[in-house]
Design a protein around this motif. Structure first.
Motif, PDB file in Angstrom:
ATOM      1  N   PRO C 175      -6.520   3.224   1.353  1.00 12.96           N
ATOM      2  CA  PRO C 175      -7.835   2.584   0.584  1.00 12.96           C
ATOM      3  C   PRO C 175      -7.882   2.428  -0.756  1.00 12.96           C
ATOM      4  CG  PRO C 175      -8.039   5.001   0.559  1.00 12.96           C
ATOM      5  CD  PRO C 175      -6.811   4.655   1.481  1.00 12.96           C
ATOM      6  N   THR C 176      -6.824   2.513  -1.494  1.00 15.08           N
ATOM      7  CA  THR C 176      -6.603   2.244  -2.787  1.00 15.08           C
ATOM      8  C   THR C 176      -5.831   1.221  -3.300  1.00 15.08           C
ATOM      9  OG1 THR C 176      -5.499   4.056  -3.148  1.00 15.08           O
ATOM     10  CG2 THR C 176      -7.720   4.552  -3.670  1.00 15.08           C
ATOM     11  N   THR C 177      -5.194   0.610  -2.111  1.00  9.39           N
ATOM     12  CA  THR C 177      -4.047  -0.387  -2.374  1.00  9.39           C
ATOM     13  C   THR C 177      -4.780  -1.461  -3.238  1.00  9.39           C
ATOM     14  OG1 THR C 177      -3.327   0.012  -0.513  1.00  9.39           O
ATOM     15  CG2 THR C 177      -2.463  -1.723  -1.372  1.00  9.39           C
ATOM     16  N   GLY C 178      -4.098  -1.942  -4.322  1.00 11.98           N
ATOM     17  CA  GLY C 178      -4.472  -3.174  -4.917  1.00 11.98           C
ATOM     18  C   GLY C 178      -5.774  -3.000  -6.125  1.00 11.98           C
ATOM     19  N   LEU C 179      -6.031  -1.798  -6.233  1.00 15.25           N
ATOM     20  CA  LEU C 179      -7.326  -1.325  -7.165  1.00 15.25           C
ATOM     21  C   LEU C 179      -6.648  -0.847  -8.416  1.00 15.25           C
ATOM     22  CD1 LEU C 179      -9.678   0.342  -4.873  1.00 15.25           C
ATOM     23  CD2 LEU C 179      -9.719  -1.943  -5.354  1.00 15.25           C
ATOM     24  N   ASP C 180      -7.258  -0.877  -9.707  1.00 19.40           N
ATOM     25  CA  ASP C 180      -6.847  -0.431 -10.542  1.00 19.40           C
ATOM     26  C   ASP C 180      -6.886   1.175 -10.602  1.00 19.40           C
ATOM     27  OD1 ASP C 180      -6.803  -2.894 -11.861  1.00 19.40           O
ATOM     28  OD2 ASP C 180      -8.701  -2.597 -12.917  1.00 19.40           O
ATOM     29  N   VAL C 181      -5.817   1.596 -11.655  1.00 21.89           N
ATOM     30  CA  VAL C 181      -5.685   3.374 -11.464  1.00 21.89           C
ATOM     31  C   VAL C 181      -7.100   3.939 -11.647  1.00 21.89           C
ATOM     32  CG1 VAL C 181      -4.342   5.307 -12.240  1.00 21.89           C
ATOM     33  CG2 VAL C 181      -3.275   2.880 -12.000  1.00 21.89           C
ATOM     34  N   THR C 182      -7.720   3.772 -12.769  1.00 25.07           N
ATOM     35  CA  THR C 182      -9.149   4.130 -12.991  1.00 25.07           C
ATOM     36  C   THR C 182      -9.945   4.153 -11.589  1.00 25.07           C
ATOM     37  OG1 THR C 182      -9.864   2.144 -13.955  1.00 25.07           O
ATOM     38  CG2 THR C 182      -9.021   4.022 -15.251  1.00 25.07           C
ATOM     39  N   ILE C 183     -10.068   2.981 -11.101  1.00 24.06           N
ATOM     40  CA  ILE C 183     -10.911   2.982 -10.048  1.00 24.06           C
ATOM     41  C   ILE C 183     -10.345   3.666  -8.575  1.00 24.06           C
ATOM     42  CG2 ILE C 183     -12.069   1.232  -8.438  1.00 24.06           C
ATOM     43  CD1 ILE C 183     -12.696   0.565 -11.172  1.00 24.06           C
ATOM     44  N   GLN C 184      -8.977   3.633  -8.184  1.00 26.26           N
ATOM     45  CA  GLN C 184      -8.349   4.487  -7.377  1.00 26.26           C
ATOM     46  C   GLN C 184      -8.897   5.757  -7.338  1.00 26.26           C
ATOM     47  OE1 GLN C 184      -4.291   4.486  -7.241  1.00 26.26           O
ATOM     48  NE2 GLN C 184      -4.146   2.266  -7.184  1.00 26.26           N
ATOM     49  N   ALA C 185      -9.091   6.611  -8.429  1.00 24.24           N
ATOM     50  CA  ALA C 185      -9.618   7.949  -8.607  1.00 24.24           C
ATOM     51  C   ALA C 185     -11.045   7.760  -8.055  1.00 24.24           C
ATOM     52  CB  ALA C 185      -9.404   8.663  -9.916  1.00 24.24           C
ATOM     53  N   GLU C 186     -11.515   6.935  -8.654  1.00 23.05           N
ATOM     54  CA  GLU C 186     -13.079   6.978  -8.213  1.00 23.05           C
ATOM     55  C   GLU C 186     -13.440   6.828  -6.656  1.00 23.05           C
ATOM     56  OE1 GLU C 186     -15.515   4.055 -10.343  1.00 23.05           O
ATOM     57  OE2 GLU C 186     -14.614   4.599 -12.427  1.00 23.05           O
ATOM     58  N   ILE C 187     -12.598   5.688  -6.250  1.00 24.49           N
ATOM     59  CA  ILE C 187     -12.740   5.774  -4.834  1.00 24.49           C
ATOM     60  C   ILE C 187     -12.541   6.797  -3.964  1.00 24.49           C
ATOM     61  CG2 ILE C 187     -12.001   4.178  -2.998  1.00 24.49           C
ATOM     62  CD1 ILE C 187     -13.881   2.771  -4.543  1.00 24.49           C
ATOM     63  N   LEU C 188     -11.355   7.420  -4.350  1.00 20.70           N
ATOM     64  CA  LEU C 188     -10.994   8.737  -3.529  1.00 20.70           C
ATOM     65  C   LEU C 188     -12.149   9.707  -3.659  1.00 20.70           C
ATOM     66  CD1 LEU C 188      -7.130   8.721  -4.396  1.00 20.70           C
ATOM     67  CD2 LEU C 188      -8.331   8.345  -2.078  1.00 20.70           C
ATOM     68  N   LYS C 189     -12.552   9.986  -4.878  1.00 19.20           N
ATOM     69  CA  LYS C 189     -13.336  11.028  -4.943  1.00 19.20           C
ATOM     70  C   LYS C 189     -14.787  10.870  -4.183  1.00 19.20           C
ATOM     71  CE  LYS C 189     -16.171  12.773  -8.958  1.00 19.20           C
ATOM     72  NZ  LYS C 189     -17.227  12.236  -9.207  1.00 19.20           N
ATOM     73  N   LEU C 190     -15.050   9.273  -4.290  1.00 19.97           N
ATOM     74  CA  LEU C 190     -16.196   8.965  -3.244  1.00 19.97           C
ATOM     75  C   LEU C 190     -16.234   9.311  -2.069  1.00 19.97           C
ATOM     76  CD1 LEU C 190     -18.957   7.176  -3.264  1.00 19.97           C
ATOM     77  CD2 LEU C 190     -17.526   5.274  -2.828  1.00 19.97           C
ATOM     78  N   LEU C 191     -14.981   9.051  -1.561  1.00 16.77           N
ATOM     79  CA  LEU C 191     -14.426   9.004  -0.092  1.00 16.77           C
ATOM     80  C   LEU C 191     -14.712  10.405   0.040  1.00 16.77           C
ATOM     81  CD1 LEU C 191     -13.555   6.839   2.049  1.00 16.77           C
ATOM     82  CD2 LEU C 191     -11.266   7.245   1.389  1.00 16.77           C
ATOM     83  N   GLY C 192     -14.157  11.442  -0.382  1.00 17.30           N
ATOM     84  CA  GLY C 192     -14.211  12.582  -0.224  1.00 17.30           C
ATOM     85  C   GLY C 192     -15.618  13.075  -0.079  1.00 17.30           C
ATOM     86  N   GLU C 193     -16.544  12.621  -1.096  1.00 20.69           N
ATOM     87  CA  GLU C 193     -17.856  13.267  -1.302  1.00 20.69           C
ATOM     88  C   GLU C 193     -18.640  12.773  -0.066  1.00 20.69           C
ATOM     89  OE1 GLU C 193     -18.081  13.388  -6.116  1.00 20.69           O
ATOM     90  OE2 GLU C 193     -19.102  11.714  -4.877  1.00 20.69           O
ATOM     91  N   VAL C 194     -18.691  11.399   0.400  1.00 22.56           N
ATOM     92  CA  VAL C 194     -19.262  10.802   1.364  1.00 22.56           C
ATOM     93  C   VAL C 194     -18.804  11.303   2.735  1.00 22.56           C
ATOM     94  CG1 VAL C 194     -19.991   8.603   0.472  1.00 22.56           C
ATOM     95  CG2 VAL C 194     -18.014   8.662   1.688  1.00 22.56           C
ATOM     96  N   ILE C 195     -17.716  11.642   2.892  1.00 24.56           N
ATOM     97  CA  ILE C 195     -17.325  12.532   4.298  1.00 24.56           C
ATOM     98  C   ILE C 195     -17.782  13.945   4.449  1.00 24.56           C
ATOM     99  CG2 ILE C 195     -15.354  13.483   5.354  1.00 24.56           C
ATOM    100  CD1 ILE C 195     -13.709  11.123   4.368  1.00 24.56           C
ATOM    101  N   ALA C 196     -18.247  14.475   3.055  1.00 27.77           N
ATOM    102  CA  ALA C 196     -18.722  15.901   3.274  1.00 27.77           C
ATOM    103  C   ALA C 196     -19.915  15.577   3.535  1.00 27.77           C
ATOM    104  CB  ALA C 196     -18.539  16.398   2.105  1.00 27.77           C
ATOM    105  N   GLU C 197     -20.732  14.697   2.837  1.00 27.34           N
ATOM    106  CA  GLU C 197     -22.265  14.494   2.951  1.00 27.34           C
ATOM    107  C   GLU C 197     -22.648  13.981   4.459  1.00 27.34           C
ATOM    108  OE1 GLU C 197     -23.265  11.535  -0.166  1.00 27.34           O
ATOM    109  OE2 GLU C 197     -22.624  12.889  -1.706  1.00 27.34           O
ATOM    110  N   HIS C 198     -21.695  13.308   5.018  1.00 31.40           N
ATOM    111  CA  HIS C 198     -22.170  12.859   6.280  1.00 31.40           C
ATOM    112  C   HIS C 198     -21.566  13.651   7.301  1.00 31.40           C
ATOM    113  CE1 HIS C 198     -22.953   9.105   4.115  1.00 31.40           C
ATOM    114  NE2 HIS C 198     -23.657   8.796   5.282  1.00 31.40           N
ATOM    115  N   ASN C 199     -21.056  15.036   6.912  1.00 34.54           N
ATOM    116  CA  ASN C 199     -20.702  16.092   7.874  1.00 34.54           C
ATOM    117  C   ASN C 199     -19.631  15.329   9.027  1.00 34.54           C
ATOM    118  OD1 ASN C 199     -22.524  17.965   7.162  1.00 34.54           O
ATOM    119  ND2 ASN C 199     -24.119  16.904   8.210  1.00 34.54           N
TER     120      ASN C 199
END
Lengths: 335, 280, 319
Positions: C175-199
């Motif tokens: 999911p982070t292909t082609g994104l800036d390195v700083t953005i990559q971390a944000e997106i991964l963190k977000l992905l982890g959080e929303v997966i948890a939030e949506h059970n």
């Protein structure tokens, strides 16, 4: 959006000026004596000289162009020697017949070519695809005016299903009042007999003129569709549960539309030319037949009027194409 | 495995196209041996005969033998269209080469000029110019050739602009070649493939244009035979008298010729541009 | 704890070339499974097989494939799961949104399709989804075309679309292909959080082991169309059984600590290459004759499993 239209219109001005220059040069600048051509071969030298002066042909070329432009801006395309009316008026009277036929032909071509193109792309390499490619190659090879004659041969001469290829209505039938678009007028006035009559007459011209357009539109739609089908957004759409008809109609066709619109613009330019041939076959009383009859009688003002108007129409079509393009593809507006 | 299969198929298209087109050329060259009847013989005794053993394609209003005329017309249509395409290339190619290589003001002016010319539907422009020039084989070639120039200018220009950036051209510049030499020796050879492809396609298109102009009476003057004009001769006879043969056979000749040319054009395009095959 | 997605013996062939040669893995409820491996190992193919999105020329076979207890072997079942049970987050987010429609319309269409919502209701829900992926001005993004948004923003939108059908599993393919390195971390963190939030559970496909360490609970290491090592993130990082996994980890570690980039000698086999019994043997420093001659056995140690003749431990027990 508004500024986009304005920019497009401004970009059109120099081209329009160029077009009038070419049209002017074709009518005046070519070898031969335009006054002699204008007057006709039987005219005396005195008459020719009078015409030369009245047309301003004794003046330098740039001055002549100036006079010509002044006339053009007032809608003056000269007089037709054959009909005795102003060329502009002649063309205006015959335009609805041609436009009606071209619109029907475009609609016919698109309604066959768009689905066929999408289908061929989806079933890439399969029978439909190969069939559509064969049709494409064949369609390019067959002259439209000849195809028109073959249709007449089959459906009028042999089968007797089609009406005689003479005009827009049966002989003796009176045209509906109104805009000159018979099908529209007859519907508005509720004259159903006239409507079916006119419809019967337009079918073969529509097919003949639309038929050569099917091949290029199909091919372009197919290639556009293929690149859409291989795109990331279709892959993501499918992964998000988009399937079947909505996938093809809503996404694929919609994204193939910009290419198809450009092609339609190009094709309509071709149809403006093709109309001369098809109207000749069907004695269709439009601008094309007017041009043909003017050619037979070497009525130069009329011919050059048609030439100029075709170019202007073509440019307007492209303007419309660009505007449609900017509606269907939001990325265009950025450029 | 699949690639060899497609390759064989494309070659077959080229072979079929070349055979068909070659046959048409032979018909034109050996016309007197192929057609037994005189294409210009007017004989009212043989007016409007349906196709038969004596007159394979029937006869027309003036008793012309249609088979002989279809055969002899190949000479006119092929010579006119091929010369016209040659003219388009001879004029269009150098222009495209120069403006594509130089770029800048010359380029943009040329492109605007082409925009203007291409604002006219090609057929209509040909009609307008030809109506002013007068009919005749020479004028026909001139006009059809002229109308075809923009296609070649644009094609060559686009090709040159991409070739210009190639490293071997850079190298040529670096060792001190003149601009002319670069254009002629380094860039022009790279444009041959696309130009040949387009020439085949344009040739078919020029035949169509010749026939269309002939059909509305702007072609080769009677009594010389030309396919488009021959189709026109049959229109009224078909509609009123049901004499279908007058128009049908010249049209078939046109269709065969153009079909063979587009087969050739398409298969050459695939040979020249292997990437195109993938996108199919 | 029973798995939500369970795959056994997934094999894929394309035009006669084996792409996947028996993939075994499972995703458990609430966890994020990382799937790692070099390019060509078959990670994306595995994901596409689960959603029946392989090219038409592919032939697929499973020994077992269940999702939440239902049989997923019939292609129809996997097709119907798209968007509903399984949400998908793509690579190249900018190209993955349809360029001719506004973002809002694309989310609304998805909601109407997947959850049968009315237009006004879908609009509300779309804005909620945009908020849930931490977009601060959802109204503006709703009205934007994809080309007016940054890559990171587009990926947030894609995640919102993946969430639209309330899926139980989210598969994210690089999911982070082609994104800036700083953005990559944000997106991964977000992905982890929303997966948890949506059970939901997650399956994160990546070639970047650093990514795995940050968000994944367990890791499946793929090589030449197979999962060759599977275990918890900690296990794989500390004491991977398979020499390949072990080397991947140590290379990632030396990169993180600023060391010179290293690589495993040799190259990844291409589909169709002649493979020896253990596909990794030609590149493996522990390889012996049996690696070339016999299929490597499945070894279980702790929570880990690996296919290896000579796993990196003394107490390996062969089953």
């Amino acid at each position: 959006m508004g500024s986009y239209i304005a920019r497009r219109l401004i970009a059109l001005v120099p081209i329009l000026i160029g077009v009038t220059m070419v049209a002017f040069l074709v009518s005046r600048g070519l070898p031969g004596d335009p006054a002699r051509l204008y007057a006709g071969m039987q005219a005396s030298e005195g008459e020719v000289q009078a015409i030369r002066v009245s047309l301003g042909l004794d003046k330098p070329l740039y001055h002549q162009y100036w006079i010509y432009m002044q006339g053009l801006i007032q809608g003056d395309l000269g007089f037709s020697l054959r009909t005795g009316f102003p060329v502009a008026e002649d063309i205006r009277n015959r335009l609805p017949a041609t436009v009606e036929m071209v619109i029907f032909a475009l609609a016919f071509a698109l309604s066959v070519a768009l689905p066929l193109g999408v289908w061929a792309a989806v079933r890439r390499g399969k029978l439909v695809d190969r069939f559509s490619r064969f049709i494409s190659t064949l369609g390019v090879a067959i002259p439209d005016f000849w195809a028109a004659l073959i249709l007449v041969m089959i459906f009028f001469v042999f089968l007797g299903w089609a009406p005689a290829p003479v005009g827009r209505l049966d002989l003796g039938a009176s045209p509906p009042d109104g805009t000159g678009f018979y099908l529209l007028d007859s519907v508005v006035r509720g004259e159903w007999g006239t409507f079916t009559n006119a419809l019967g007459h337009i079918i073969l011209p529509m097919i003949s003129l639309g038929f050569p357009a099917i091949a290029p539109i199909t091919r372009l739609t197919r290639n556009a569709t293929l690149s859409v089908l291989q795109s990331d957004y279709i892959a993501f759409g499918r992964a998000s549960g988009l399937r079947g008809a909505p996938l093809y109609l809503k996404y694929v066709l919609r994204n193939s539309l910009p290419g198809a619109i450009t092609m339609t613009g190009l094709i309509s330019g071709y149809m403006i030319g093709g109309a001369v041939l098809i109207e000749r076959v069907f004695s269709w009383p439009g601008v094309g037949l007017y041009a043909y009859n003017s050619l037979e009688r070497t009525d130069h003002a009329a011919i050059q009027g048609v030439v100029l108007l075709s170019a202007v129409t073509y440019l307007l079509v492209f303007l419309v194409v660009d505007l449609l393009q900017s509606i269907v593809d939001p990325r265009v507006r950025l450029k | 495995m699949t690639t060899t299969a497609t390759k064989r198929k494309w070659d077959r298209r080229l072979v079929v196209g070349l055979i068909m087109f070659g046959a048409m050329i032979c018909v034109a060259v050996f016309a007197p041996w192929i057609a037994r009847n005189d294409p210009l013989a007017i004989d009212f005794a043989t007016q409007f005969l349906a196709p038969s053993a004596d007159h394979w394609f029937g006869t027309g209003r003036l008793g012309f033998d249609i088979f002989a005329r279809v055969v002899y017309a190949a000479r006119y249509d092929l010579v006119i269209s091929m010369s016209a395409v040659l003219m388009s290339i001879v004029i269009g190619h150098p222009i495209g080469l120069v403006v594509g290589y130089l770029g800048g003001r010359v380029d943009s002016l040329t492109m605007r000029a082409l925009d203007v010319i291409q604002s006219f539907p090609a057929f209509i422009l040909a009609v307008g110019v030809l109506a002013a020039l007068g009919e005749g084989v020479f004028n026909l070639i001139l006009v059809i050739g002229f109308v075809g120039i923009p296609t070649f200018v644009r094609l060559v220009r686009a090709e040159v602009r991409s070739l210009r950036e190639h490293s071997y051209v850079e190298a040529g510049r670096a060792v001190g070649n003149s601009r002319t030499r670069i254009m002629v020796r380094y860039i022009a050879p790279g444009t041959v493939g696309t130009v040949v492809t387009q020439a085949a396609i344009s040739c078919g298109w020029a035949i169509l244009l010749t026939a269309a102009l002939g059909f509305i009476g702007l072609g080769v003057p009677l009594p010389d035979p030309e396919w488009g004009a021959m189709i026109a001769e049959g229109v009224e006879e078909m509609v009123v008298g049901g004499r279908w043969w007058i128009s049908v056979f010249p049209g078939i000749a046109i269709a065969i010729t153009i079909f063979s040319l587009s087969l050739i054009g398409e298969s050459i395009a695939d040979l020249v541009e292997p990437t195109r095959r993938k996108s199919r | 704890m029973s798995a939500i997605l369970e795959l056994r013996g997934l094999e894929v062939e394309i035009e006669g070339l084996p792409i996947l040669r028996g993939v075994d893995l499972e995703v458990r409820p609430g966890e994020i499974l990382g799937v790692v491996g070099e390019t060509g190992a078959g990670k994306s193919m595995t994901a596409r097989a689960i959603l029946d999105l392989l090219p038409a020329a592919a032939t697929v076979s499973f020994e077992e494939c269940t999702f939440g207890g239902t049989d997923f072997i019939p292609p129809r079942a996997r097709q119907l799961a798209r968007g509903h049970q399984i949400g998908f987050v793509p690579q190249r987010p900018r190209g993955s949104l349809n360029p001719v429609f506004r973002v809002g319309k694309q989310i609304v269409d998805t909601l109407r399709r997947l959850r049968g919502m009315a237009r006004t209701q879908a609009r509300e829900e779309a804005l909620n989804l945009l908020r849930s992926v931490r977009i601060t001005d959802p109204e503006r993004v709703y009205r934007s075309y994809p080309h007016e948004l940054s890559g990171g923003m587009c990926q947030r939108v894609c995640i919102a679309i993946a969430l639209a059908g309330e899926p139980e599993l989210i598969i994210a393919d690089e999911p982070t292909t082609g994104l800036d390195v700083t953005i990559q971390a944000e997106i991964l963190k977000l992905l982890g959080e929303v997966i948890a939030e949506h059970n939901a559970a997650g399956m994160l496909i990546t070639h970047d082991l650093g990514v795995v360490a940050d968000v994944c609970d367990r890791v499946a290491v793929m090589y030449a169309g197979r999962v060759i090592n599977l275990g918890t993130t900690v296990e794989i990082y500390r004491e991977a059984l398979h020499p390949y996994a072990n080397q991947l980890v140590s290379i990632a570690g030396s990169l993180d600590s600023g060391g010179t980039p290293q690589e495993i000698p040799g190259r990844v086999p291409n589909p169709g290459d002649e493979l020896v019994a253990c596909a990794f043997a030609p590149r493996c420093f522990r390889a012996e004759d049996d690696c070339y001659g016999e299929e490597p056995p499945l070894v279980h140690i702790g929570g880990q499993m690996a296919f290896c003749h000579h796993p990196l431990t003394s107490e390996a027990v062969s089953v």
